[in-house]
Design a protein around this motif. Structure first.
Motif, PDB file in Angstrom:
ATOM      1  N   LYS A 244       0.853  -1.623   0.030  1.00  0.00           N
ATOM      2  CA  LYS A 244      -0.125   0.188   0.419  1.00  0.00           C
ATOM      3  C   LYS A 244       1.062   0.733  -0.560  1.00  0.00           C
ATOM      4  CE  LYS A 244      -1.067  -0.014   5.084  1.00  0.00           C
ATOM      5  NZ  LYS A 244      -1.439  -0.610   5.906  1.00  0.00           N
ATOM      6  N   THR A 245       0.366   1.762  -0.195  1.00  0.00           N
ATOM      7  CA  THR A 245       0.973   3.466   0.042  1.00  0.00           C
ATOM      8  C   THR A 245       1.765   4.247   1.311  1.00  0.00           C
ATOM      9  OG1 THR A 245      -0.562   4.964  -1.770  1.00  0.00           O
ATOM     10  CG2 THR A 245       0.479   6.080  -0.681  1.00  0.00           C
ATOM     11  N   PRO A 246       2.757   4.629   1.387  1.00  0.00           N
ATOM     12  CA  PRO A 246       3.472   4.068   2.749  1.00  0.00           C
ATOM     13  C   PRO A 246       3.264   5.609   2.886  1.00  0.00           C
ATOM     14  CG  PRO A 246       4.887   4.617   0.953  1.00  0.00           C
ATOM     15  CD  PRO A 246       3.829   3.958  -0.373  1.00  0.00           C
ATOM     16  N   GLU A 247       4.073   5.603   4.298  1.00  0.00           N
ATOM     17  CA  GLU A 247       4.174   7.462   4.863  1.00  0.00           C
ATOM     18  C   GLU A 247       5.196   8.616   3.977  1.00  0.00           C
ATOM     19  OE1 GLU A 247       3.701   8.205   8.876  1.00  0.00           O
ATOM     20  OE2 GLU A 247       2.964   5.469   9.545  1.00  0.00           O
ATOM     21  N   TYR A 248       4.307   9.363   3.504  1.00  0.00           N
ATOM     22  CA  TYR A 248       5.734  10.503   3.051  1.00  0.00           C
ATOM     23  C   TYR A 248       4.934  11.441   3.548  1.00  0.00           C
ATOM     24  CZ  TYR A 248       2.098  11.704  -0.942  1.00  0.00           C
ATOM     25  OH  TYR A 248       1.383  11.584  -1.142  1.00  0.00           O
ATOM     26  N   GLU A 249       5.614  12.773   3.000  1.00  0.00           N
ATOM     27  CA  GLU A 249       5.128  14.021   3.206  1.00  0.00           C
ATOM     28  C   GLU A 249       6.276  14.560   1.966  1.00  0.00           C
ATOM     29  OE1 GLU A 249       8.203  16.131   6.819  1.00  0.00           O
ATOM     30  OE2 GLU A 249       6.840  15.131   7.525  1.00  0.00           O
ATOM     31  N   ILE A 250       5.331  16.807   2.087  1.00  0.00           N
ATOM     32  CA  ILE A 250       6.582  17.071   1.236  1.00  0.00           C
ATOM     33  C   ILE A 250       6.332  18.450   1.657  1.00  0.00           C
ATOM     34  CG2 ILE A 250       6.124  18.478  -0.698  1.00  0.00           C
ATOM     35  CD1 ILE A 250       3.748  16.288  -1.826  1.00  0.00           C
ATOM     36  N   SER A 251       8.269  18.643   1.813  1.00  0.00           N
ATOM     37  CA  SER A 251       8.650  19.572   2.771  1.00  0.00           C
ATOM     38  C   SER A 251       9.259  20.530   1.703  1.00  0.00           C
ATOM     39  CB  SER A 251       9.236  18.981   4.060  1.00  0.00           C
ATOM     40  OG  SER A 251      10.454  19.771   4.965  1.00  0.00           O
ATOM     41  N   ASN A 252       9.553  21.858   1.351  1.00  0.00           N
ATOM     42  CA  ASN A 252       9.660  23.051   0.406  1.00  0.00           C
ATOM     43  C   ASN A 252      10.346  21.669  -0.776  1.00  0.00           C
ATOM     44  OD1 ASN A 252      10.521  24.615   3.093  1.00  0.00           O
ATOM     45  ND2 ASN A 252      12.363  23.789   3.712  1.00  0.00           N
ATOM     46  N   LYS A 254      10.480  19.234  -1.683  1.00  0.00           N
ATOM     47  CA  LYS A 254      10.161  17.945  -1.931  1.00  0.00           C
ATOM     48  C   LYS A 254      10.142  16.546  -1.177  1.00  0.00           C
ATOM     49  CE  LYS A 254      15.162  15.851  -3.053  1.00  0.00           C
ATOM     50  NZ  LYS A 254      15.509  16.100  -4.460  1.00  0.00           N
ATOM     51  N   VAL A 255       9.783  15.449  -1.316  1.00  0.00           N
ATOM     52  CA  VAL A 255       9.447  15.187  -0.893  1.00  0.00           C
ATOM     53  C   VAL A 255       9.735  13.519  -0.532  1.00  0.00           C
ATOM     54  CG1 VAL A 255       7.621  12.052  -1.983  1.00  0.00           C
ATOM     55  CG2 VAL A 255       7.354  14.447  -3.150  1.00  0.00           C
ATOM     56  N   ASP A 263      13.696   9.965   7.166  1.00  0.00           N
ATOM     57  CA  ASP A 263      13.389  10.208   6.387  1.00  0.00           C
ATOM     58  C   ASP A 263      14.483  10.195   4.534  1.00  0.00           C
ATOM     59  OD1 ASP A 263      11.275  11.384   7.431  1.00  0.00           O
ATOM     60  OD2 ASP A 263      12.265  13.465   7.912  1.00  0.00           O
ATOM     61  N   ILE A 264      13.546   9.169   2.990  1.00  0.00           N
ATOM     62  CA  ILE A 264      14.383   9.194   3.048  1.00  0.00           C
ATOM     63  C   ILE A 264      13.960  10.186   1.636  1.00  0.00           C
ATOM     64  CG2 ILE A 264      15.011   7.538   0.731  1.00  0.00           C
ATOM     65  CD1 ILE A 264      15.919   6.668   3.765  1.00  0.00           C
ATOM     66  N   ALA A 297      19.055   3.096  -3.502  1.00  0.00           N
ATOM     67  CA  ALA A 297      19.021   3.257  -5.082  1.00  0.00           C
ATOM     68  C   ALA A 297      18.061   4.603  -5.501  1.00  0.00           C
ATOM     69  CB  ALA A 297      19.064   2.105  -5.586  1.00  0.00           C
ATOM     70  N   ILE A 298      17.210   4.211  -4.553  1.00  0.00           N
ATOM     71  CA  ILE A 298      15.793   4.635  -5.329  1.00  0.00           C
ATOM     72  C   ILE A 298      15.803   6.298  -5.150  1.00  0.00           C
ATOM     73  CG2 ILE A 298      14.420   4.801  -3.793  1.00  0.00           C
ATOM     74  CD1 ILE A 298      13.244   3.931  -7.030  1.00  0.00           C
ATOM     75  N   MET A 299      16.986   6.996  -4.035  1.00  0.00           N
ATOM     76  CA  MET A 299      16.874   8.084  -4.012  1.00  0.00           C
ATOM     77  C   MET A 299      17.933   8.723  -5.238  1.00  0.00           C
ATOM     78  SD  MET A 299      18.506   8.964  -0.376  1.00  0.00           S
ATOM     79  CE  MET A 299      20.054   8.108   0.088  1.00  0.00           C
ATOM     80  N   SER A 300      17.895   8.148  -6.371  1.00  0.00           N
ATOM     81  CA  SER A 300      18.388   8.884  -7.597  1.00  0.00           C
ATOM     82  C   SER A 300      18.220   8.434  -8.508  1.00  0.00           C
ATOM     83  CB  SER A 300      19.767   7.985  -7.965  1.00  0.00           C
ATOM     84  OG  SER A 300      20.492   7.214  -8.058  1.00  0.00           O
ATOM     85  N   PHE A 301      16.786   7.590  -8.918  1.00  0.00           N
ATOM     86  CA  PHE A 301      15.580   8.000  -9.459  1.00  0.00           C
ATOM     87  C   PHE A 301      14.820   8.242  -9.582  1.00  0.00           C
ATOM     88  CE2 PHE A 301      11.096   6.103 -11.414  1.00  0.00           C
ATOM     89  CZ  PHE A 301      12.516   5.330 -12.166  1.00  0.00           C
ATOM     90  N   LYS A 302      15.112   9.239 -11.415  1.00  0.00           N
ATOM     91  CA  LYS A 302      14.696  10.812 -11.572  1.00  0.00           C
ATOM     92  C   LYS A 302      13.471  10.154 -12.648  1.00  0.00           C
ATOM     93  CE  LYS A 302      18.948  13.280 -11.963  1.00  0.00           C
ATOM     94  NZ  LYS A 302      20.201  13.197 -12.569  1.00  0.00           N
ATOM     95  N   GLY A 303      13.099   8.962 -12.224  1.00  0.00           N
ATOM     96  CA  GLY A 303      11.652   8.548 -13.321  1.00  0.00           C
ATOM     97  C   GLY A 303      11.704   8.053 -14.468  1.00  0.00           C
ATOM     98  N   ALA A 304      10.544   7.470 -14.824  1.00  0.00           N
ATOM     99  CA  ALA A 304      11.114   6.815 -16.293  1.00  0.00           C
ATOM    100  C   ALA A 304      10.457   7.499 -17.770  1.00  0.00           C
ATOM    101  CB  ALA A 304       9.865   5.392 -16.359  1.00  0.00           C
TER     102      ALA A 304
END
Length: 445
Positions: A244-252, A254-255, A263-264, A297-304
């Motif tokens: 399911k969708t993990p917890e996250y927040e948007i700060s300045n 940035k996700v 926080d990743i 690794a996923i921190m550097s993923f910029k999208g398909a």
């Protein structure tokens, strides 16, 4: 091995042709139209057909495999010659299975998100130098070709598409892969030209789940009610892993992904992409990637490519493009865009040009799809309707089906371009949603 491609210029077909050339196969092919970037990439590998068209004389008895693309028709003269000679004719997915039948096959399926999830998995594996075979439907940073086939790799990661396999094989592509490990991201009616009812469409996913090898694994989106129904009603034996969708927040702007490790920060945004990320994490875990390594690794993923992809504009304006055209994809992309840019004026452009999206019955699936945007624009070409031999659609019908009275509707590319030219792209934020190009609109200027 000698292979011949009928319709070599397709986005998937030309990647497979290049992969086989790289593997040392003898590759030839034909097509009646080849566009960029397929043309340049085939030419670079020395396998671009010398001239366009179909040439039955190319089909000879010493060809080991003929690979037939969806762009070809049932009465294709090269196909007829191949049948006459009794050659082995494969669809694209059938040939991929043949290449991977002795490997562990990981298949990512779903009406939406499958390209992004597959790309995330490959990014993580590549980051940690884990070599696998693969097939994915979008260009990915760090990868030259979107198909890789070897003799030695133990795993193959496949994007599983529910569309038809070939003009003479009307099974959904993903039914041919027989996954050992599978993921199902969501089910939302699409391809109405092929699957006339929603139940007919869902049936393809029931069959997909039934095709998982005994004792295999299915990672599935527990937030999608249709997916849950399919999984719960499955009669074959496999291990079930919900996500399911993990917890996250948007700060300045940035996700930040909330994890046990802190926080990743991420380069992608939108709840649907966080959901995709969670599915990718579970698949990577089954492949031996621990969570700490996944997050690293996923921190550097910029999208398909074309999935909420930022476009570098000459005027430095903020613009994203997205492949979204099916209703569920449009709704997810708009929601993500509105969440990410709460304080800016948001412009959203959507091009309708697929058979499904131009069908008045199917248009109802777009209800409230553009809500939340200060400026919502829909473009479709009246000429495209004529080419597809479809009935005319009025702009008022579009507004009615979208349930959005403030929607601006353009049916002429020149008028759309004139409107676009009047906008100051340095003010507000823009999102362009289409699997086409808005009648040739240059998004960089």
């Amino acid at each position: 091995m000698r292979t011949h491609f009928i319709a070599i210029g397709g986005s998937a077909m030309h990647n497979l042709a290049i992969a086989l050339k790289d593997k040392g196969y003898h590759v030839t092919g034909s097509d009646d139209a080849i566009f960029e970037p397929s043309k340049s990439r085939l030419e670079k590998k020395g396998i671009l057909p010398e001239e366009l068209g179909w040439f039955p004389e190319k089909i000879t008895s010493n060809i080991d495999a003929v690979i037939l693309g969806m762009h070809a028709h049932q009465d294709n003269p090269e196909l007829a010659k191949a049948k006459e000679l009794g050659l082995k004719i494969y669809s694209y997915p059938e040939f991929l299975y043949e290449q991977s039948k002795n490997k562990t096959r990981v298949v990512i399926a779903g009406s939406h998100g499958k390209t992004t999830i597959t790309s995330m998995i490959l990014h993580v594996l590549n980051f940690h130098q884990k070599d696998v075979d693969y097939m994915v439907g979008a260009q990915l940073e760090g990868f030259d070709c979107m198909v890789k086939l070897t003799e030695d790799n133990d795993f193959m990661v496949l994007e599983g598409d529910e569309y038809l396999s070939s003009p003479i094989d009307l099974r959904s592509k993903f039914l041919l892969y027989q996954p050992n490990i599978a993921l199902m991201s969501g089910i939302a009616w699409d391809h109405i030209n092929v699957f006339k009812t929603f139940d007919d469409y869902i049936e393809q996913f029931r069959r997909f789940v039934a095709s998982i090898t005994p004792g295999g694994v299915l990672v599935y989106n527990e937030e999608d009610a249709e997916v849950v129904k399919v999984v719960e009603n499955a009669e074959n034996y496999f291990r079930k892993i919900p996500y399911k969708t993990p917890e996250y927040e948007i700060s300045n702007g940035k996700v930040l992904l909330k994890t046990e490790m802190g926080d990743i920060p991420l380069s992608v945004f939108g709840a649907h992409n966080l959901l995709n990320l969670e599915g990718a994490r579970h698949i990577c875990h089954t492949l031996g990637i621990m969570d700490e390594d996944f997050y690293d690794a996923i921190m550097s993923f910029k999208g398909a490519s074309k999935r909420l992809e930022k476009v570098e504009r000459e005027d430095k304006g903020i613009l994203y493009k997205d492949f979204a055209h099916a209703p569920s994809k449009v709704k997810a992309a708009v929601k993500a865009f509105c969440e990410q840019f709460k304080n800016e004026k948001k412009y959203g452009f959507l091009e309708l040009h697929t058979y499904s999206s131009l069908n008045p019955v199917f248009l109802e699936q777009y209800d409230h799809a553009m809500d939340g945007l200060e400026e919502a624009i829909v473009f479709y070409s009246e000429d495209a309707l004529k080419i597809k031999r479809m009935e005319p659609i009025s702009p008022d019908l579009i507004k009615e089906k979208f349930k959005n009275e403030n929607l601006k509707v353009f049916t002429n590319a020149e008028e759309l371009h004139a409107y676009w030219d009047l906008l100051d792209k340095t003010k507000g934020v823009y999102m362009m949603m289409s699997s086409g190009n808005f009648g040739g609109l240059d998004l960089t200027k």
